[in-house]
Design an enzyme around this catalytic site. Structure first.
Site, PDB file in Angstrom:
ATOM      1  N   HIS A  50       0.821  -1.215   0.000  1.00 26.47           N
ATOM      2  CA  HIS A  50       0.000   0.000   0.000  1.00 26.47           C
ATOM      3  C   HIS A  50       0.855   1.265   0.000  1.00 26.47           C
ATOM      4  CE1 HIS A  50      -4.176  -1.603   0.552  1.00 26.47           C
ATOM      5  NE2 HIS A  50      -3.471  -2.680   0.832  1.00 26.47           N
ATOM      6  N   THR A  51       2.123   1.128  -0.290  1.00 32.36           N
ATOM      7  CA  THR A  51       2.993   2.300  -0.376  1.00 32.36           C
ATOM      8  C   THR A  51       2.965   2.909  -1.778  1.00 32.36           C
ATOM      9  OG1 THR A  51       4.764   0.703  -0.696  1.00 32.36           O
ATOM     10  CG2 THR A  51       4.619   1.727   1.462  1.00 32.36           C
ATOM     11  N   ASP A  52       2.527   2.141  -2.772  1.00 34.42           N
ATOM     12  CA  ASP A  52       2.658   2.646  -4.156  1.00 34.42           C
ATOM     13  C   ASP A  52       1.800   3.888  -4.407  1.00 34.42           C
ATOM     14  OD1 ASP A  52       0.292   1.114  -4.219  1.00 34.42           O
ATOM     15  OD2 ASP A  52       0.729   0.184  -6.152  1.00 34.42           O
ATOM     16  N   GLY A 156      -7.223 -13.448  -8.703  1.00 29.51           N
ATOM     17  CA  GLY A 156      -7.740 -12.951  -7.431  1.00 29.51           C
ATOM     18  C   GLY A 156      -6.974 -13.429  -6.212  1.00 29.51           C
ATOM     19  N   LEU A 159      -1.761 -12.035  -6.779  1.00 28.87           N
ATOM     20  CA  LEU A 159      -0.553 -12.185  -7.597  1.00 28.87           C
ATOM     21  C   LEU A 159      -0.672 -11.403  -8.904  1.00 28.87           C
ATOM     22  CD1 LEU A 159       0.135 -15.947  -6.926  1.00 28.87           C
ATOM     23  CD2 LEU A 159       1.199 -13.955  -5.859  1.00 28.87           C
ATOM     24  N   SER A 161      -3.007 -11.175 -11.538  1.00 29.44           N
ATOM     25  CA  SER A 161      -3.413 -11.650 -12.859  1.00 29.44           C
ATOM     26  C   SER A 161      -3.869 -10.455 -13.696  1.00 29.44           C
ATOM     27  CB  SER A 161      -4.543 -12.664 -12.734  1.00 29.44           C
ATOM     28  OG  SER A 161      -5.721 -12.072 -12.231  1.00 29.44           O
ATOM     29  N   GLU A 194      -6.679   0.125 -15.473  1.00 30.46           N
ATOM     30  CA  GLU A 194      -7.264  -0.461 -14.267  1.00 30.46           C
ATOM     31  C   GLU A 194      -8.044   0.590 -13.467  1.00 30.46           C
ATOM     32  OE1 GLU A 194      -5.114  -3.652 -12.809  1.00 30.46           O
ATOM     33  OE2 GLU A 194      -6.233  -3.819 -10.941  1.00 30.46           O
ATOM     34  N   ASP A 206       2.130  -3.082  -9.750  1.00 32.07           N
ATOM     35  CA  ASP A 206       1.946  -4.380 -10.388  1.00 32.07           C
ATOM     36  C   ASP A 206       2.421  -4.362 -11.832  1.00 32.07           C
ATOM     37  OD1 ASP A 206       0.711  -4.694  -8.005  1.00 32.07           O
ATOM     38  OD2 ASP A 206      -1.276  -5.139  -8.803  1.00 32.07           O
TER      39      ASP A 206
HETATM   40  P1  ADP Z   1      -5.566 -10.216  -9.083  1.00 32.98           P
HETATM   41  O1  ADP Z   1      -4.954  -9.146  -9.928  1.00 32.98           O
HETATM   42  O2  ADP Z   1      -5.091 -10.198  -7.674  1.00 32.98           O
HETATM   43  O3  ADP Z   1      -5.462 -11.570  -9.678  1.00 32.98           O
HETATM   44  P2  ADP Z   1      -7.917  -8.688  -9.680  1.00 32.98           P
HETATM   45  O4  ADP Z   1      -9.295  -8.707  -9.109  1.00 32.98           O
HETATM   46  O5  ADP Z   1      -7.146  -7.431  -9.664  1.00 32.98           O
HETATM   47  O6  ADP Z   1      -7.115  -9.884  -8.979  1.00 32.98           O
HETATM   48  O7  ADP Z   1      -7.981  -9.144 -11.200  1.00 32.98           O
HETATM   49  C1  ADP Z   1      -8.597 -10.350 -11.556  1.00 32.98           C
HETATM   50  C2  ADP Z   1      -9.513 -10.127 -12.752  1.00 32.98           C
HETATM   51  O8  ADP Z   1      -8.699  -9.939 -13.942  1.00 32.98           O
HETATM   52  C3  ADP Z   1     -10.378 -11.317 -13.066  1.00 32.98           C
HETATM   53  O9  ADP Z   1     -11.551 -11.308 -12.293  1.00 32.98           O
HETATM   54  C4  ADP Z   1     -10.654 -11.093 -14.548  1.00 32.98           C
HETATM   55  O10 ADP Z   1     -11.665 -10.129 -14.742  1.00 32.98           O
HETATM   56  C5  ADP Z   1      -9.355 -10.502 -15.050  1.00 32.98           C
HETATM   57  N1  ADP Z   1      -8.447 -11.537 -15.612  1.00 32.98           N
HETATM   58  C6  ADP Z   1      -7.204 -11.840 -15.188  1.00 32.98           C
HETATM   59  N2  ADP Z   1      -6.656 -12.832 -15.933  1.00 32.98           N
HETATM   60  C7  ADP Z   1      -7.587 -13.179 -16.856  1.00 32.98           C
HETATM   61  C8  ADP Z   1      -7.643 -14.134 -17.918  1.00 32.98           C
HETATM   62  N3  ADP Z   1      -6.616 -14.944 -18.193  1.00 32.98           N
HETATM   63  N4  ADP Z   1      -8.786 -14.193 -18.660  1.00 32.98           N
HETATM   64  C9  ADP Z   1      -9.822 -13.387 -18.402  1.00 32.98           C
HETATM   65  N5  ADP Z   1      -9.818 -12.468 -17.421  1.00 32.98           N
HETATM   66  C10 ADP Z   1      -8.733 -12.346 -16.645  1.00 32.98           C
HETATM   67 MG    MG Z   2      -5.148  -7.056  -9.586  1.00 31.78          MG
END
Ligand code: ADP
Ligand code: MG
Length: 418
Positions: A50-52, A156, A159, A161, A194, A206
């Site tokens: 939470h520093t970013d 979610g 990490l 995604s 985002e 990230d």
């Molecule tokens: P985190 O970044 O911690 O994994 P987030 O809630 O920030 O969690 O982001 C996750 C969301 O990103 C998913 O709910 C989806 O909407 C989207 N997402 C990530 N990877 C994929 C993927 N391979 N295909 C479709 N959607 C994805």
């Molecule tokens: Mg995320």
């Protein structure tokens, strides 16, 4: 944002298999071959939570879990995008892609397509962004594209995604549209997507890790200047492994606690008369305590001490090596648990069990309210630690956590098609 956490399969498909699957998935869906393949990793934050968004310091590394996408340019302005995670193909056009028109998972990659035309140069509190700082590319004539993607980053789990998908998309479009934006700007593009298209008020960390990461190294990032330094971790040489303990408790960034913490940080900075909490140091804390509510003060104290812990971690790594950073990880967890109050019982149990079973340091990682903890642990101890954590979670009546070791990997790149 509400999809449940995807459990990590026991055997994660190899990167080769994912690349091949994305190419064949693209061809099966669209009936022709892609122009190219791009990939970008998720990230784990070693320290600096939470520093970013407070313009402070973070120290994440890109992990060996990636989003891979196949893309081909079209002759017209249409866009089609699909993911192995979804049954549908989202269709739109370059002209129609705007934050207001985007929703669901495709807001991440298509938000990037929009953000490439709307990003501004990085500005800090000392020099505000003006009209001349607009870096966004002119997208009035670029062609549309077809995309198919897949990912080995658990969704979610904290990490990122989301950054993996944004960074892969940003690099791919920067290449095929020949925009010539550098990686720091592409990180800003992902953040803008985002923030505006997804509506999650997240910082720059990230995307920076996903774009700037290197094998066996972490990215020491100053979120005010965006200066990034790649620092060797030396985990393997020291016989250490970083274990991710995904609690499988789902988190959401767009709502609730995250936005509240951000607001508290802004309030704390305003009360202290500084542009952001970055400008405060440990010595300023007694003064801060007199001026704000007890809760706001604890939020502020987390940020100020966490910034110092990041600096201490980088210095300790350089002077003493990775075996000496454990106490800083432990202290970071206590600060998040007690001052920032973003931990949950599952994360606390993971950290305590790791510390009691051979980890040299452990902390929750990511935005909090669920997601994963990390433990830095002698490699030989990993299996015993996993067993201990499974037993502790079962004993507490918690859902079974998912555990895996991550290695620091290269950032976003174009992959070969064969
Ligand atoms: P985190 O970044 O911690 O994994 P987030 O809630 O920030 O969690 O982001 C996750 C969301 O990103 C998913 O709910 C989806 O909407 C989207 N997402 C990530 N990877 C994929 C993927 N391979 N295909 C479709 N959607 C994805
Ligand atoms: Mg995320």
């Amino acid at each position: 944002m509400t999809e449940p956490t995807a459990p990590v399969p026991a055997a994660t498909p190899t990167e080769d298999a994912v690349r091949a699957g994305v190419v064949s998935g693209f061809s099966a869906l669209y009936g022709y071959e892609p122009d190219g393949l791009w990939s970008a990793p998720g990230r784990v934050n070693l320290i600096g939570e939470h520093t970013d968004y407070n313009e402070g310091f973070v120290f994440p590394f890109a992990i060996d879990r990636r989003t891979v996408l196949a893309l081909a340019l079209r002759q017209d302005r249409r866009i089609r995008i699909s993911s192995a995670f979804s049954d549908t193909v989202i269709e739109t056009t370059v002209d129609d892609v705007r934050p207001e028109t985007l929703s669901g998972w495709s807001a991440y990659p298509l938000g990037v397509a929009w953000a490439l035309g709307n990003v501004e140069s990085f500005s800090n509190a000392d020099e505000g962004a003006g009209v001349d700082d607009r870096l966004g590319a002119d997208l009035d004539t670029v062609p549309g594209f077809d995309v198919f993607l897949d990912s080995t980053v658990p969704i979610g789990a904290g990490l990122s995604s989301s950054a993996a998908i944004e960074s892969a998309m940003a690099l791919a479009l920067n290449d095929v549209w020949e925009l010539g934006l550098d990686r720091q700007t592409l990180a800003k593009v992902g953040q803008l997507a985002e923030n505006q298209a997804v509506g999650a008020p997240t910082g720059i960390m990230d995307q920076s890790a996903s774009l700037l990461g290197r094998r066996d190294a972490a990215v020491f990032l100053d979120c005010r200047s965006l200066d990034a330094e790649v620092i060797d971790l030396g985990f393997a040489e020291a016989g250490l492994a970083l274990l991710i303990i995904d609690t499988n408790v789902s988190h959401s960034h767009a709502t609730g606690g995250y936005a509240e913490r951000r607001a508290s940080c802004e309030e704390g900075a305003a009360v202290m008369g500084v542009p952001s909490l970055r400008y405060l140091e440990i010595d300023d804390l007694p003064r801060a305590e007199e001026r704000m509510s007890e809760t706001t003060f604890r939020r502020v104290r987390h940020i100020v001490t966490e910034n110092q812990r990041v600096l201490d971690t980088v210095r300790t790594l350089r002077l003493e090596g990775p075996g000496a950073i454990g106490p800083l990880l432990d202290a970071s967890h206590v600060s998040m648990r007690d001052d920032f109050e973003i931990s949950v019982p599952e994360l606390d149990l993971a950290v305590e069990t790791a510390q009691a079973n051979g980890a040299i340091g452990a902390r929750m990682t990511g935005g909090g309210f669920g997601g994963a903890a990390i433990a830095l642990v002698p490699s030989a101890t990993v299996p015993a630690l996993e067993t201990a954590i499974l037993a502790a979670f079962a004993g507490a009546g918690f859902a079974t956590p998912t555990m895996f070791v991550v290695n620091a990997a290269d950032g976003a790149k174009r992959e070969s098609l064969d």
